[in-house]
Design a protein around this motif. Structure first.
Motif, PDB file in Angstrom:
ATOM      1  N   UNK A 191       0.747  -1.246   0.000  1.00  0.00           N
ATOM      2  CA  UNK A 191       0.000   0.000   0.000  1.00  0.00           C
ATOM      3  C   UNK A 191       0.778   1.298   0.000  1.00  0.00           C
ATOM      4  N   UNK A 192       2.100   1.251   0.002  1.00  0.00           N
ATOM      5  CA  UNK A 192       2.873   2.491   0.095  1.00  0.00           C
ATOM      6  C   UNK A 192       3.997   2.578  -0.935  1.00  0.00           C
ATOM      7  N   UNK A 193       3.960   1.722  -1.945  1.00  0.00           N
ATOM      8  CA  UNK A 193       4.925   1.762  -3.047  1.00  0.00           C
ATOM      9  C   UNK A 193       6.370   1.666  -2.579  1.00  0.00           C
ATOM     10  N   UNK A 194       6.597   0.864  -1.523  1.00  0.00           N
ATOM     11  CA  UNK A 194       7.957   0.787  -0.996  1.00  0.00           C
ATOM     12  C   UNK A 194       8.450  -0.643  -0.770  1.00  0.00           C
ATOM     13  N   UNK A 195       7.803  -1.624  -1.410  1.00  0.00           N
ATOM     14  CA  UNK A 195       8.276  -3.005  -1.261  1.00  0.00           C
ATOM     15  C   UNK A 195       7.767  -3.851  -2.420  1.00  0.00           C
ATOM     16  N   UNK A 224       2.052  -5.146   7.879  1.00  0.00           N
ATOM     17  CA  UNK A 224       1.622  -3.821   8.345  1.00  0.00           C
ATOM     18  C   UNK A 224       0.535  -3.254   7.441  1.00  0.00           C
ATOM     19  N   UNK A 225       0.701  -3.435   6.125  1.00  0.00           N
ATOM     20  CA  UNK A 225      -0.290  -2.920   5.198  1.00  0.00           C
ATOM     21  C   UNK A 225      -1.653  -3.549   5.373  1.00  0.00           C
ATOM     22  N   UNK A 235       0.836   0.288  -9.140  1.00  0.00           N
ATOM     23  CA  UNK A 235      -0.346   0.970  -8.608  1.00  0.00           C
ATOM     24  C   UNK A 235      -0.614   0.397  -7.222  1.00  0.00           C
ATOM     25  N   UNK A 236      -1.626   0.896  -6.552  1.00  0.00           N
ATOM     26  CA  UNK A 236      -1.990   0.375  -5.246  1.00  0.00           C
ATOM     27  C   UNK A 236      -1.395   1.135  -4.086  1.00  0.00           C
ATOM     28  N   UNK A 237      -0.565   2.139  -4.357  1.00  0.00           N
ATOM     29  CA  UNK A 237      -0.007   2.954  -3.286  1.00  0.00           C
ATOM     30  C   UNK A 237      -0.902   4.128  -2.965  1.00  0.00           C
ATOM     31  N   UNK A 238      -0.387   5.034  -2.148  1.00  0.00           N
ATOM     32  CA  UNK A 238      -1.167   6.207  -1.739  1.00  0.00           C
ATOM     33  C   UNK A 238      -1.228   7.264  -2.826  1.00  0.00           C
TER      34      UNK A 238
END
Length: 390
Positions: A210-214, A250-251, A336-339
């Protein structure tokens, strides 16, 4: 009373029964786990996926993530992978061998098409493509060596919604495995395991993290499918890292809350675009009147923020780049799928094998992020105002 998603997402994959337990499972960074005796080592080796044994087959946080996803999906067990594509590859290798045949929707995610053409073909595995709207008619395409029917609903870029129960019924009648990329619907808006699918795959890179970081993938299976998929992922070595699994876990805790915003904002922006004179059509399954809406309404409980729309034919010399480059909130990028909100021109006409894309103007894919939807609408309006049409 049945437990709601927001409630079970907060507790899945965590054990706080011990006094003083941490709210979140600790992140164990380990390649090697040591044992007090050869007997202890051999006991762990007999069940390498059920506890600490070796980092490549899982750490405690990896296993907590897998436990959480399996519980949410309603499957037997889940397996974390290095990416969504790694999870897809493991499923294909688990269910297919030399001389086998797989059916794939023509709207499939391009890396799957690439996997089939570049790797599976060298292994003697044949892939053929079908119209994603085929439903139960897929029976006519089954061959004696068909071992897997792969689905993706909605389809990449053009968002065709497949009749999953009809396809699964045909597959079961012929003893054929089924798998689906269910990333768009997420584990809380779409439940393919309840429809009888053998393997449900998510690019957890997207909404789960969810945060485009993994980079992270996960596949949930039935009990009889688990050993083959688990072994295939073990053999490829495409394991998820502890840090990535922790970010996925966490997500999950905020997935319901974030998706509610993506759902509402996505539909609001889609309705705005549908009313604009520059737009030929909007491909959002959750939008009334859009292609696939009836199937979406039957099988899904919500929508994410990803959809496409088709512009009317542009004037000579005017390109879709002029539209995408003019925006402020929408950035150009993959995934896609991040904030964050994203925009990307789409070209389904370049990859179709058995269906024809009938678009007359440019197709644009949007991901509606967590920004205020009124700001996103204003951004799109400014970009549309700058276009000239044929």
């Amino acid at each position: 009373m049945a437990e709601k998603p927001a409630s079970y997402l907060t507790r899945a994959g965590r054990d706080v029964s011990t006094p003083g337990a941490s709210v979140n499972p600790p992140v164990v960074r380990a390649s090697t786990f040591v044992f007090k005796s050869v007997a202890d080592f051999q006991a762990a080796a007999a069940k390498p996926f059920d506890g600490p044994f070796y980092g490549r087959v899982g750490t405690p946080v990896t296993q907590a993530f897998e436990e959480a996803v399996a519980a949410i999906e309603g499957g037997h067990r889940a397996i974390a992978a290095a990416s969504g594509v790694a999870a897809i590859t493991a499923v294909f290798l688990a269910f297919l061998g030399q001389g086998d045949h797989v059916l794939i929707p023509d709207s499939v995610y391009d890396p799957v098409r690439r996997l089939c053409a570049r790797t599976l073909s060298r292994m003697g595995i044949e892939a053929s493509y079908y119209d994603p709207a085929i439903g139960g008619g897929i029976e006519a395409l089954i061959r004696p060596n068909t071992r897997l029917i792969y689905m993706e609903s909605p389809g990449s870029g053009t968002f065709e919604v497949q009749d999953v129960p009809a396809i699964v019924a045909v597959a079961k009648a012929h003893g054929i495995r089924t798998a689906i990329d269910a990333t768009w619907g997420t584990p809380i808006y779409f439940r393919p395991m309840a429809m009888g699918v053998d393997a449900s795959i998510h690019a957890a890179t997207k909404y789960i993290v969810g945060h485009s970081d993994a980079m992270l993938g996960v596949v949930t299976t039935t009990e009889d499918s688990f050993p083959a998929v688990r072994a295939a992922l073990q053999d490829t070595g495409a394991c998820a890292g502890s840090e990535e699994a922790n970010l996925g876990l966490r997500g999950l805790r905020t997935l319901d809350l974030r998706l509610s915003r993506h759902h509402d904002s996505g539909l609001k922006v889609a309705a705005f675009l549908a009313a604009r004179p520059e737009v030929a059509r909007v491909l959002h399954p959750g939008l009334p009147g859009a292609p696939g809406h009836d199937l979406w309404k039957r099988d899904f409980t919500g929508a994410c923020g990803l959809f496409s729309f088709e512009l009317k034919p542009l004037a000579q010399g005017m390109t879709v780049a002029a539209f995408t480059d003019a925006m402020t909130y929408f950035k150009i990028g993959f995934s896609w799928g991040g904030f964050e909100s994203l925009v990307l021109p789409a070209h389904p006409e370049k990859s179709r094998a058995v269906t024809t894309w009938d678009g007359k103007g440019p197709l644009v894919r949007l991901h509606i992020g967590l920004e205020d939807p009124d700001d996103l609408i204003a951004d799109l309006a400014r970009a549309l105002d700058g276009l000239r049409f044929a």
